[in-house]
Design a protein around this motif. Structure first.
Motif, PDB file in Angstrom:
ATOM      1  N   VAL A  21      -7.350   5.184   2.959  1.00  0.00           N
ATOM      2  CA  VAL A  21      -6.687   5.053   1.662  1.00  0.00           C
ATOM      3  C   VAL A  21      -7.727   5.056   0.547  1.00  0.00           C
ATOM      4  O   VAL A  21      -7.522   5.647  -0.513  1.00  0.00           O
ATOM      5  CB  VAL A  21      -5.799   3.796   1.624  1.00  0.00           C
ATOM      6  CG1 VAL A  21      -5.259   3.542   0.220  1.00  0.00           C
ATOM      7  CG2 VAL A  21      -4.643   3.936   2.604  1.00  0.00           C
ATOM      8  N   GLY A  22      -8.882   4.432   0.789  1.00  0.00           N
ATOM      9  CA  GLY A  22      -9.965   4.446  -0.202  1.00  0.00           C
ATOM     10  C   GLY A  22     -10.448   5.854  -0.488  1.00  0.00           C
ATOM     11  O   GLY A  22     -10.754   6.198  -1.631  1.00  0.00           O
ATOM     12  N   GLU A  23     -10.525   6.682   0.553  1.00  0.00           N
ATOM     13  CA  GLU A  23     -10.917   8.080   0.364  1.00  0.00           C
ATOM     14  C   GLU A  23      -9.876   8.823  -0.464  1.00  0.00           C
ATOM     15  O   GLU A  23     -10.224   9.614  -1.347  1.00  0.00           O
ATOM     16  CB  GLU A  23     -11.111   8.755   1.722  1.00  0.00           C
ATOM     17  CG  GLU A  23     -12.320   8.237   2.477  1.00  0.00           C
ATOM     18  CD  GLU A  23     -12.371   8.690   3.928  1.00  0.00           C
ATOM     19  OE1 GLU A  23     -11.536   9.540   4.336  1.00  0.00           O
ATOM     20  OE2 GLU A  23     -13.240   8.188   4.662  1.00  0.00           O
ATOM     21  N   LEU A  24      -8.610   8.551  -0.195  1.00  0.00           N
ATOM     22  CA  LEU A  24      -7.544   9.181  -0.990  1.00  0.00           C
ATOM     23  C   LEU A  24      -7.622   8.723  -2.441  1.00  0.00           C
ATOM     24  O   LEU A  24      -7.452   9.513  -3.363  1.00  0.00           O
ATOM     25  CB  LEU A  24      -6.169   8.836  -0.402  1.00  0.00           C
ATOM     26  CG  LEU A  24      -5.856   9.406   0.970  1.00  0.00           C
ATOM     27  CD1 LEU A  24      -4.556   8.819   1.504  1.00  0.00           C
ATOM     28  CD2 LEU A  24      -5.790  10.926   0.931  1.00  0.00           C
ATOM     29  N   GLU A  25      -7.894   7.444  -2.628  1.00  0.00           N
ATOM     30  CA  GLU A  25      -8.032   6.892  -3.975  1.00  0.00           C
ATOM     31  C   GLU A  25      -9.203   7.560  -4.693  1.00  0.00           C
ATOM     32  O   GLU A  25      -9.090   7.964  -5.855  1.00  0.00           O
ATOM     33  CB  GLU A  25      -8.263   5.383  -3.862  1.00  0.00           C
ATOM     34  CG  GLU A  25      -8.415   4.667  -5.171  1.00  0.00           C
ATOM     35  CD  GLU A  25      -8.672   3.193  -4.950  1.00  0.00           C
ATOM     36  OE1 GLU A  25      -8.007   2.398  -5.610  1.00  0.00           O
ATOM     37  OE2 GLU A  25      -9.556   2.845  -4.132  1.00  0.00           O
ATOM     38  N   HIS A  26     -10.320   7.688  -4.004  1.00  0.00           N
ATOM     39  CA  HIS A  26     -11.518   8.323  -4.569  1.00  0.00           C
ATOM     40  C   HIS A  26     -11.234   9.762  -4.983  1.00  0.00           C
ATOM     41  O   HIS A  26     -11.742  10.240  -6.001  1.00  0.00           O
ATOM     42  CB  HIS A  26     -12.664   8.266  -3.559  1.00  0.00           C
ATOM     43  CG  HIS A  26     -13.928   8.880  -4.077  1.00  0.00           C
ATOM     44  ND1 HIS A  26     -14.264  10.189  -3.850  1.00  0.00           N
ATOM     45  CD2 HIS A  26     -14.921   8.351  -4.838  1.00  0.00           C
ATOM     46  CE1 HIS A  26     -15.415  10.450  -4.441  1.00  0.00           C
ATOM     47  NE2 HIS A  26     -15.842   9.352  -5.040  1.00  0.00           N
ATOM     48  N   ASP A  27     -10.420  10.454  -4.188  1.00  0.00           N
ATOM     49  CA  ASP A  27     -10.075  11.844  -4.484  1.00  0.00           C
ATOM     50  C   ASP A  27      -8.989  11.967  -5.548  1.00  0.00           C
ATOM     51  O   ASP A  27      -8.569  13.072  -5.881  1.00  0.00           O
ATOM     52  CB  ASP A  27      -9.618  12.557  -3.204  1.00  0.00           C
ATOM     53  CG  ASP A  27     -10.752  12.734  -2.204  1.00  0.00           C
ATOM     54  OD1 ASP A  27     -11.937  12.609  -2.606  1.00  0.00           O
ATOM     55  OD2 ASP A  27     -10.451  12.993  -1.026  1.00  0.00           O
ATOM     56  N   GLY A  28      -8.521  10.810  -6.060  1.00  0.00           N
ATOM     57  CA  GLY A  28      -7.500  10.831  -7.105  1.00  0.00           C
ATOM     58  C   GLY A  28      -6.102  11.089  -6.584  1.00  0.00           C
ATOM     59  O   GLY A  28      -5.209  11.449  -7.348  1.00  0.00           O
ATOM     60  N   LEU A  29      -5.882  10.886  -5.283  1.00  0.00           N
ATOM     61  CA  LEU A  29      -4.579  11.179  -4.698  1.00  0.00           C
ATOM     62  C   LEU A  29      -3.640   9.978  -4.685  1.00  0.00           C
ATOM     63  O   LEU A  29      -2.458  10.122  -4.384  1.00  0.00           O
ATOM     64  CB  LEU A  29      -4.748  11.719  -3.279  1.00  0.00           C
ATOM     65  CG  LEU A  29      -5.541  13.028  -3.188  1.00  0.00           C
ATOM     66  CD1 LEU A  29      -5.773  13.408  -1.739  1.00  0.00           C
ATOM     67  CD2 LEU A  29      -4.814  14.147  -3.922  1.00  0.00           C
ATOM     68  N   ILE A  30      -4.156   8.797  -4.987  1.00  0.00           N
ATOM     69  CA  ILE A  30      -3.306   7.618  -5.122  1.00  0.00           C
ATOM     70  C   ILE A  30      -3.724   6.852  -6.363  1.00  0.00           C
ATOM     71  O   ILE A  30      -4.834   6.993  -6.852  1.00  0.00           O
ATOM     72  CB  ILE A  30      -3.346   6.686  -3.888  1.00  0.00           C
ATOM     73  CG1 ILE A  30      -4.728   6.073  -3.713  1.00  0.00           C
ATOM     74  CG2 ILE A  30      -2.873   7.377  -2.652  1.00  0.00           C
ATOM     75  CD1 ILE A  30      -4.760   4.943  -2.705  1.00  0.00           C
ATOM     76  N   ASP A  31      -2.838   6.027  -6.854  1.00  0.00           N
ATOM     77  CA  ASP A  31      -3.093   5.214  -8.033  1.00  0.00           C
ATOM     78  C   ASP A  31      -4.094   4.115  -7.673  1.00  0.00           C
ATOM     79  O   ASP A  31      -3.838   3.314  -6.776  1.00  0.00           O
ATOM     80  CB  ASP A  31      -1.781   4.604  -8.507  1.00  0.00           C
ATOM     81  CG  ASP A  31      -1.935   3.756  -9.761  1.00  0.00           C
ATOM     82  OD1 ASP A  31      -3.041   3.743 -10.332  1.00  0.00           O
ATOM     83  OD2 ASP A  31      -0.943   3.137 -10.161  1.00  0.00           O
ATOM     84  N   PRO A  32      -5.224   4.060  -8.362  1.00  0.00           N
ATOM     85  CA  PRO A  32      -6.243   3.068  -8.020  1.00  0.00           C
ATOM     86  C   PRO A  32      -5.900   1.651  -8.482  1.00  0.00           C
ATOM     87  O   PRO A  32      -6.603   0.714  -8.141  1.00  0.00           O
ATOM     88  CB  PRO A  32      -7.483   3.595  -8.740  1.00  0.00           C
ATOM     89  CG  PRO A  32      -6.959   4.348  -9.895  1.00  0.00           C
ATOM     90  CD  PRO A  32      -5.653   4.960  -9.418  1.00  0.00           C
TER      91      PRO A  32
END
Length: 89
Positions: A21-32
């Protein structure tokens, strides 16, 4: 009676989920805003809920568990805005 080992059970899975999930967050794919840990806990809780309900409420005509899990993950990871004129409570 609390079992110390039981408290740590699942920690590796949660840690790996947080990493993904952190990787998705880093890639801008989830709301941080909530962060990887919160999103991971939501996912973990939701998926355990699906399993628990299917076991304990077997009289319900449940949809395919994989599809239900995918829909739950999608709802958590990519929430849709509330329609105009409708307020969240």
């Amino acid at each position: 009676m609390a079992v110390p080992r039981a408290g740590a059970f699942g920690q590796p899975m949660l840690g790996r989920t947080e990493q993904i999930v952190g990787e998705l967050e880093h890639d801008g794919l989830i709301d941080p805003e909530g962060g990887a840990q919160r999103a991971s806990l939501l996912l973990w809780t939701a998926l355990h809920g699906i399993v628990g309900l299917r076991i304990n409420k077997d009289a319900i005509d449940w949809p395919d568990p994989h599809r239900l899990a995918e829909e739950m993950i999608d709802a958590i990871m990519r929430p849709r805005p509330c329609p105009a004129g409708r307020r969240e409570h």
